[in-house]
Design a protein around this motif. Structure first.
Motif, PDB file in Angstrom:
ATOM      1  N   ILE A  29       0.876  -1.178   0.000  1.00  0.00           N
ATOM      2  CA  ILE A  29       0.000   0.000   0.000  1.00  0.00           C
ATOM      3  C   ILE A  29       0.911   1.226   0.000  1.00  0.00           C
ATOM      4  O   ILE A  29       1.958   1.235   0.659  1.00  0.00           O
ATOM      5  N   LYS A  30       0.502   2.263  -0.707  1.00  0.00           N
ATOM      6  CA  LYS A  30       1.287   3.499  -0.719  1.00  0.00           C
ATOM      7  C   LYS A  30       1.507   3.986   0.718  1.00  0.00           C
ATOM      8  O   LYS A  30       0.571   4.059   1.510  1.00  0.00           O
ATOM      9  N   GLY A  31       2.747   4.293   1.047  1.00  0.00           N
ATOM     10  CA  GLY A  31       3.088   4.834   2.355  1.00  0.00           C
ATOM     11  C   GLY A  31       3.166   3.805   3.469  1.00  0.00           C
ATOM     12  O   GLY A  31       3.413   4.172   4.617  1.00  0.00           O
ATOM     13  N   ALA A  32       2.989   2.512   3.150  1.00  0.00           N
ATOM     14  CA  ALA A  32       2.971   1.483   4.204  1.00  0.00           C
ATOM     15  C   ALA A  32       4.329   1.353   4.889  1.00  0.00           C
ATOM     16  O   ALA A  32       4.401   1.344   6.123  1.00  0.00           O
ATOM     17  N   MET A  33       5.383   1.242   4.113  1.00  0.00           N
ATOM     18  CA  MET A  33       6.702   1.075   4.729  1.00  0.00           C
ATOM     19  C   MET A  33       7.084   2.324   5.525  1.00  0.00           C
ATOM     20  O   MET A  33       7.647   2.226   6.615  1.00  0.00           O
ATOM     21  N   GLU A  34       6.730   3.476   5.004  1.00  0.00           N
ATOM     22  CA  GLU A  34       7.007   4.728   5.704  1.00  0.00           C
ATOM     23  C   GLU A  34       6.172   4.852   6.981  1.00  0.00           C
ATOM     24  O   GLU A  34       6.633   5.406   7.977  1.00  0.00           O
ATOM     25  N   ALA A  35       4.957   4.325   6.950  1.00  0.00           N
ATOM     26  CA  ALA A  35       4.103   4.343   8.141  1.00  0.00           C
ATOM     27  C   ALA A  35       4.717   3.490   9.246  1.00  0.00           C
ATOM     28  O   ALA A  35       4.745   3.908  10.415  1.00  0.00           O
ATOM     29  N   VAL A  36       5.223   2.324   8.893  1.00  0.00           N
ATOM     30  CA  VAL A  36       5.873   1.464   9.890  1.00  0.00           C
ATOM     31  C   VAL A  36       7.108   2.172  10.448  1.00  0.00           C
ATOM     32  O   VAL A  36       7.333   2.173  11.656  1.00  0.00           O
ATOM     33  N   ARG A  37       7.876   2.796   9.570  1.00  0.00           N
ATOM     34  CA  ARG A  37       9.062   3.540  10.027  1.00  0.00           C
ATOM     35  C   ARG A  37       8.662   4.682  10.964  1.00  0.00           C
ATOM     36  O   ARG A  37       9.311   4.915  11.989  1.00  0.00           O
ATOM     37  N   ALA A  38       7.578   5.369  10.670  1.00  0.00           N
ATOM     38  CA  ALA A  38       7.103   6.457  11.539  1.00  0.00           C
ATOM     39  C   ALA A  38       6.716   5.918  12.912  1.00  0.00           C
ATOM     40  O   ALA A  38       6.992   6.550  13.935  1.00  0.00           O
ATOM     41  N   VAL A  39       6.100   4.750  12.947  1.00  0.00           N
ATOM     42  CA  VAL A  39       5.753   4.107  14.218  1.00  0.00           C
ATOM     43  C   VAL A  39       7.028   3.811  15.002  1.00  0.00           C
ATOM     44  O   VAL A  39       7.130   4.114  16.194  1.00  0.00           O
ATOM     45  N   ILE A 150     -10.217   2.226  11.274  1.00  0.00           N
ATOM     46  CA  ILE A 150     -10.398   1.655   9.936  1.00  0.00           C
ATOM     47  C   ILE A 150      -9.601   2.474   8.925  1.00  0.00           C
ATOM     48  O   ILE A 150      -9.779   3.695   8.833  1.00  0.00           O
ATOM     49  N   PHE A 151      -8.749   1.785   8.174  1.00  0.00           N
ATOM     50  CA  PHE A 151      -7.988   2.412   7.093  1.00  0.00           C
ATOM     51  C   PHE A 151      -8.666   2.080   5.772  1.00  0.00           C
ATOM     52  O   PHE A 151      -8.786   0.924   5.405  1.00  0.00           O
ATOM     53  N   ARG A 152      -9.110   3.118   5.098  1.00  0.00           N
ATOM     54  CA  ARG A 152      -9.714   2.941   3.777  1.00  0.00           C
ATOM     55  C   ARG A 152      -9.114   3.933   2.794  1.00  0.00           C
ATOM     56  O   ARG A 152      -9.669   4.182   1.741  1.00  0.00           O
ATOM     57  N   GLY A 153      -7.997   4.496   3.192  1.00  0.00           N
ATOM     58  CA  GLY A 153      -7.393   5.532   2.377  1.00  0.00           C
ATOM     59  C   GLY A 153      -6.426   4.986   1.347  1.00  0.00           C
ATOM     60  O   GLY A 153      -6.314   3.779   1.145  1.00  0.00           O
ATOM     61  N   ALA A 154      -5.746   5.897   0.736  1.00  0.00           N
ATOM     62  CA  ALA A 154      -4.801   5.529  -0.311  1.00  0.00           C
ATOM     63  C   ALA A 154      -3.357   5.587   0.170  1.00  0.00           C
ATOM     64  O   ALA A 154      -2.477   5.053  -0.487  1.00  0.00           O
ATOM     65  N   ASP A 155      -3.099   6.222   1.305  1.00  0.00           N
ATOM     66  CA  ASP A 155      -1.727   6.425   1.777  1.00  0.00           C
ATOM     67  C   ASP A 155      -1.675   6.156   3.282  1.00  0.00           C
ATOM     68  O   ASP A 155      -2.193   6.937   4.075  1.00  0.00           O
ATOM     69  N   LEU A 156      -1.037   5.050   3.662  1.00  0.00           N
ATOM     70  CA  LEU A 156      -1.006   4.664   5.064  1.00  0.00           C
ATOM     71  C   LEU A 156      -0.183   5.624   5.912  1.00  0.00           C
ATOM     72  O   LEU A 156      -0.541   5.887   7.059  1.00  0.00           O
ATOM     73  N   GLU A 157       0.887   6.163   5.377  1.00  0.00           N
ATOM     74  CA  GLU A 157       1.678   7.116   6.156  1.00  0.00           C
ATOM     75  C   GLU A 157       0.849   8.351   6.495  1.00  0.00           C
ATOM     76  O   GLU A 157       0.861   8.824   7.641  1.00  0.00           O
ATOM     77  N   ALA A 158       0.104   8.867   5.522  1.00  0.00           N
ATOM     78  CA  ALA A 158      -0.743  10.044   5.774  1.00  0.00           C
ATOM     79  C   ALA A 158      -1.824   9.725   6.805  1.00  0.00           C
ATOM     80  O   ALA A 158      -2.247  10.606   7.551  1.00  0.00           O
TER      81      ALA A 158
END
Length: 171
Positions: A29-39, A150-158
């Motif tokens: 998913i767009k931003g998924a790896m960056e979201a994990v890094r942000a966590v 609930i995540f239904r977006g296009a960018d997990l980091e956002a």
């Protein structure tokens, strides 16, 4: 006690293409790896809690599910991110493989996977969240005493960055 972010896998970290187990077919998913890094950078533990009924249905073996998680671990490491532990439920009451054909407390919407991680890692549930894409994810989180989103977006980091800011205010 540490706070944590629990992620569902299919539909949150990677596109849900149905019974994903082959790394070559995974689309993040767009931003998924960056979201994990942000966590990780926010000082929270990161976990994956995922139903994998494809094992019970005979579509793939547990070894293949673990292999995919190892591949995901390597992919995340390439951007400076990590999942602290992957938890998965291979069971389904209608499975075709006898040893996996049963209802269990780890299959979402039951909170078993989350509860085990909370116990094993001494997680502060009041400062932790779950991000999922289905109602069963939210029910599992609620059953463990964790707030679900609930995540239904296009960018997990956002999606995750504002949630992390809210969590910091609970410290």
């Amino acid at each position: 006690m540490q706070a944590a972010v629990f992620f569902d896998r299919d539909g949150v970290l990677n596109e849900d293409d149905g019974y994903a187990f082959e790394p070559s077919k995974i689309r993040w998913i767009k931003g998924a790896m960056e979201a994990v890094r942000a966590v990780n950078q926010s000082g929270y533990l990161a976990f994956v809690v995922t139903n994998q009924s494809g094992v019970a249905r005979g579509f793939y073996a547990e070894q293949q599910a673990r292999g995919l998680h190892a591949w995901m671990t390597d992919q995340l490491a390439s951007v400076g991110a990590r999942i602290d532990e992957f938890a998965y439920c291979p069971h389904h009451p209608e499975g075709t493989i006898a040893e996996y054909r049963h209802a269990c407390i780890c299959r979402k919407p039951q909170p078993g996977m989350i509860n085990e991680l909370v116990k094993r890692h001494s997680i502060d549930i009041g400062r932790s969240i779950l991000v999922g894409d289905k109602q069963s994810d939210i029910e599992a989180a609620a059953g463990a005493g964790i707030t679900g989103h609930i995540f239904r977006g296009a960018d997990l980091e956002a999606f995750i960055v504002p949630l992390l800011l809210q969590l910091k205010q609970l410290r």
